[in-house]
Design an enzyme around this catalytic site. Sequence first.
Site, PDB file in Angstrom:
ATOM      1  N   LYS A  82       0.812  -1.195   0.003  1.00 37.30           N
ATOM      2  CA  LYS A  82      -0.003   0.098  -0.071  1.00 37.30           C
ATOM      3  C   LYS A  82       0.784   1.438   0.050  1.00 37.30           C
ATOM      4  O   LYS A  82       0.642   2.065  -0.761  1.00 37.30           O
ATOM      5  CB  LYS A  82      -0.881   0.143   1.125  1.00 37.30           C
ATOM      6  N   ARG A 125      -9.409   1.232   9.308  1.00 37.83           N
ATOM      7  CA  ARG A 125      -8.936  -0.284   9.544  1.00 37.83           C
ATOM      8  C   ARG A 125      -9.901  -1.132  10.480  1.00 37.83           C
ATOM      9  O   ARG A 125      -9.586  -2.171  10.654  1.00 37.83           O
ATOM     10  CB  ARG A 125      -7.381  -0.139  10.417  1.00 37.83           C
ATOM     11  N   ARG A 127      11.676  -6.021   4.384  1.00 38.50           N
ATOM     12  CA  ARG A 127      11.693  -4.665   4.193  1.00 38.50           C
ATOM     13  C   ARG A 127      12.805  -3.735   4.849  1.00 38.50           C
ATOM     14  O   ARG A 127      13.106  -4.178   5.878  1.00 38.50           O
ATOM     15  CB  ARG A 127      10.258  -4.235   4.691  1.00 38.50           C
ATOM     16  N   ARG A 144      11.478  -2.159  10.546  1.00 37.53           N
ATOM     17  CA  ARG A 144      10.530  -1.637  11.562  1.00 37.53           C
ATOM     18  C   ARG A 144      10.583  -2.522  12.685  1.00 37.53           C
ATOM     19  O   ARG A 144      10.908  -3.744  12.400  1.00 37.53           O
ATOM     20  CB  ARG A 144       9.361  -1.625  10.884  1.00 37.53           C
ATOM     21  N   ARG A 148      -0.121  -9.271  13.322  1.00 45.14           N
ATOM     22  CA  ARG A 148      -0.902  -8.004  12.253  1.00 45.14           C
ATOM     23  C   ARG A 148      -1.720  -8.856  11.584  1.00 45.14           C
ATOM     24  O   ARG A 148      -2.762  -8.240  11.050  1.00 45.14           O
ATOM     25  CB  ARG A 148       0.246  -7.192  11.762  1.00 45.14           C
TER      26      ARG A 148
HETATM   27  P1  AP5 Z   1       4.775  -1.540   1.789  1.00 47.68           P
HETATM   28  O1  AP5 Z   1       4.740  -0.565   0.538  1.00 47.68           O
HETATM   29  O2  AP5 Z   1       5.746  -0.899   2.887  1.00 47.68           O
HETATM   30  O3  AP5 Z   1       3.589  -2.256   2.341  1.00 47.68           O
HETATM   31  P2  AP5 Z   1       2.410  -1.803   3.169  1.00 47.68           P
HETATM   32  O4  AP5 Z   1       1.192  -2.412   2.652  1.00 47.68           O
HETATM   33  O5  AP5 Z   1       2.229  -0.239   3.293  1.00 47.68           O
HETATM   34  O6  AP5 Z   1       2.653  -2.507   4.643  1.00 47.68           O
HETATM   35  P3  AP5 Z   1       2.772  -1.762   6.163  1.00 47.68           P
HETATM   36  O7  AP5 Z   1       3.430  -2.782   6.866  1.00 47.68           O
HETATM   37  O8  AP5 Z   1       3.341  -0.472   6.149  1.00 47.68           O
HETATM   38  O9  AP5 Z   1       1.207  -1.970   6.496  1.00 47.68           O
HETATM   39  P4  AP5 Z   1       0.578  -1.970   7.775  1.00 47.68           P
HETATM   40  O10 AP5 Z   1      -0.858  -1.786   7.499  1.00 47.68           O
HETATM   41  O11 AP5 Z   1       0.917  -3.038   8.618  1.00 47.68           O
HETATM   42  O12 AP5 Z   1       1.565  -0.983   8.456  1.00 47.68           O
HETATM   43  P5  AP5 Z   1       1.058   0.758   8.985  1.00 47.68           P
HETATM   44  O13 AP5 Z   1       2.351   1.473   8.806  1.00 47.68           O
HETATM   45  O14 AP5 Z   1      -0.112   1.126   8.254  1.00 47.68           O
HETATM   46  O15 AP5 Z   1       5.714  -3.103   1.191  1.00 47.68           O
HETATM   47  C1  AP5 Z   1       6.300  -3.896   2.061  1.00 47.68           C
HETATM   48  C2  AP5 Z   1       7.387  -4.169   1.515  1.00 47.68           C
HETATM   49  O16 AP5 Z   1       7.292  -5.028   0.292  1.00 47.68           O
HETATM   50  C3  AP5 Z   1       8.413  -3.377   1.304  1.00 47.68           C
HETATM   51  O17 AP5 Z   1       9.712  -3.646   1.610  1.00 47.68           O
HETATM   52  C4  AP5 Z   1       8.346  -2.899  -0.220  1.00 47.68           C
HETATM   53  O18 AP5 Z   1       9.701  -2.446  -0.759  1.00 47.68           O
HETATM   54  C5  AP5 Z   1       8.027  -4.140  -0.874  1.00 47.68           C
HETATM   55  N1  AP5 Z   1       7.092  -4.169  -1.876  1.00 47.68           N
HETATM   56  C6  AP5 Z   1       5.904  -3.255  -2.043  1.00 47.68           C
HETATM   57  N2  AP5 Z   1       5.262  -3.337  -3.041  1.00 47.68           N
HETATM   58  C7  AP5 Z   1       5.989  -4.846  -3.785  1.00 47.68           C
HETATM   59  C8  AP5 Z   1       5.638  -5.227  -4.911  1.00 47.68           C
HETATM   60  N3  AP5 Z   1       4.600  -5.009  -5.622  1.00 47.68           N
HETATM   61  N4  AP5 Z   1       6.495  -6.158  -5.264  1.00 47.68           N
HETATM   62  C9  AP5 Z   1       7.558  -6.840  -4.505  1.00 47.68           C
HETATM   63  N5  AP5 Z   1       7.519  -5.956  -3.270  1.00 47.68           N
HETATM   64  C10 AP5 Z   1       7.002  -4.982  -3.118  1.00 47.68           C
HETATM   65  O19 AP5 Z   1       0.731   0.487  10.515  1.00 47.68           O
HETATM   66  C11 AP5 Z   1       1.529   0.226  11.254  1.00 47.68           C
HETATM   67  C12 AP5 Z   1       0.791   0.125  12.772  1.00 47.68           C
HETATM   68  O20 AP5 Z   1       0.248   1.447  13.242  1.00 47.68           O
HETATM   69  C13 AP5 Z   1      -0.345  -0.796  12.952  1.00 47.68           C
HETATM   70  O21 AP5 Z   1       0.235  -1.979  13.273  1.00 47.68           O
HETATM   71  C14 AP5 Z   1      -1.052  -0.101  13.915  1.00 47.68           C
HETATM   72  O22 AP5 Z   1      -0.401  -0.240  15.334  1.00 47.68           O
HETATM   73  C15 AP5 Z   1      -0.681   1.381  13.890  1.00 47.68           C
HETATM   74  N6  AP5 Z   1      -1.797   1.810  12.846  1.00 47.68           N
HETATM   75  C16 AP5 Z   1      -1.823   2.431  11.790  1.00 47.68           C
HETATM   76  N7  AP5 Z   1      -2.997   2.731  11.121  1.00 47.68           N
HETATM   77  C17 AP5 Z   1      -3.784   2.515  12.098  1.00 47.68           C
HETATM   78  C18 AP5 Z   1      -5.165   2.618  12.255  1.00 47.68           C
HETATM   79  N8  AP5 Z   1      -6.114   3.227  11.190  1.00 47.68           N
HETATM   80  N9  AP5 Z   1      -5.874   2.233  13.145  1.00 47.68           N
HETATM   81  C19 AP5 Z   1      -5.195   1.620  14.290  1.00 47.68           C
HETATM   82  N10 AP5 Z   1      -3.799   1.534  14.089  1.00 47.68           N
HETATM   83  C20 AP5 Z   1      -3.436   1.908  13.176  1.00 47.68           C
HETATM   84 MG    MG Z   2       2.720   0.964   4.860  1.00 49.13          MG
END
Ligand code: AP5
Ligand code: MG
Length: 209
Positions: A13, A88, A122, A155, A166
């Site tokens: 994403k 979420r 990552r 991370r 997660r």
């Molecule tokens: P990446 O683009 O980083 O993936 P992502 O979908 O953004 O994954 P996240 O881990 O960031 O999602 P998340 O939802 O767990 O974390 P968030 O930060 O939102 O890609 C992943 C890897 O793959 C990278 O290395 C990239 O290079 C590679 N890649 C990307 N695309 C690719 C492709 N097409 N092919 C191959 N490789 C690829 O949330 C973190 C924490 O914050 C949560 O756990 C929670 O505690 C809190 N939080 C955030 N939002 C909320 C909310 N709305 N409500 C409550 N808590 C929240």
């Molecule tokens: Mg992300």
Amino acid sequence: MKLIFLGPPGAGKGTLAVRASEILNVLQISTGSIFRAAVTAESPLGLKVKAIMDAGKLVDDETTIALVKERLAMDDVQKGYILDGFPRTIPQAQALAEFSAVDKVVNFDIPDANVIERLSGRRVCRKCGYNFHVIFNKTSKEGICDRCGGEVYIRDDDKPEAIKKRLEVYREQTAPLIEYYRKKGLLLDIDARPLIDEMEVIFKKAIGV
Ligand code: AP5
Ligand code: MG
Ligand code: ZN
């Protein structure tokens, strides 16, 4: 255009949102990045959310909704945005509907095996937040961000236990949003397995730009 990027952790994403925000000329709003910046700054919000995030659990709805509501009231997002990682939970989606009307919800469809492979490799830039990968999106110099020269790190929630948690949390609390938005006629399903350049093509086709 006002978009939500919905999908499991590690679906890509954030990576696609960086490109999509350039294509559409709108800002990417990542709740995860906002929380991570607060943790780094050791602000009251950061101190409150650090342990929750490290454990792979969700920050409470009240805190998260208040943060997004305040952010979406700012001038720079009135013409559009990409919400990356929000909503979420069903209560977050219901709250969002009261303060902003989204055009489409892009649903990243991807198996757990790909997610685990992506998260385990990552590397994130400490300065600009860009997501690299040791195989799929390497930095040209080891440990240094190509975009801003910042240091890249792993991370805290990309450890195996937190990844597992997660994925569980995603299935229980976030996956129900797929049907919620499908019923509203807003859902766009995309196959999120292809590599990054192809994802950009798939995205453009899906939203018609
Ligand atoms: P990446 O683009 O980083 O993936 P992502 O979908 O953004 O994954 P996240 O881990 O960031 O999602 P998340 O939802 O767990 O974390 P968030 O930060 O939102 O890609 C992943 C890897 O793959 C990278 O290395 C990239 O290079 C590679 N890649 C990307 N695309 C690719 C492709 N097409 N092919 C191959 N490789 C690829 O949330 C973190 C924490 O914050 C949560 O756990 C929670 O505690 C809190 N939080 C955030 N939002 C909320 C909310 N709305 N409500 C409550 N808590 C929240
Ligand atoms: Mg992300
Ligand atoms: Zn950087």
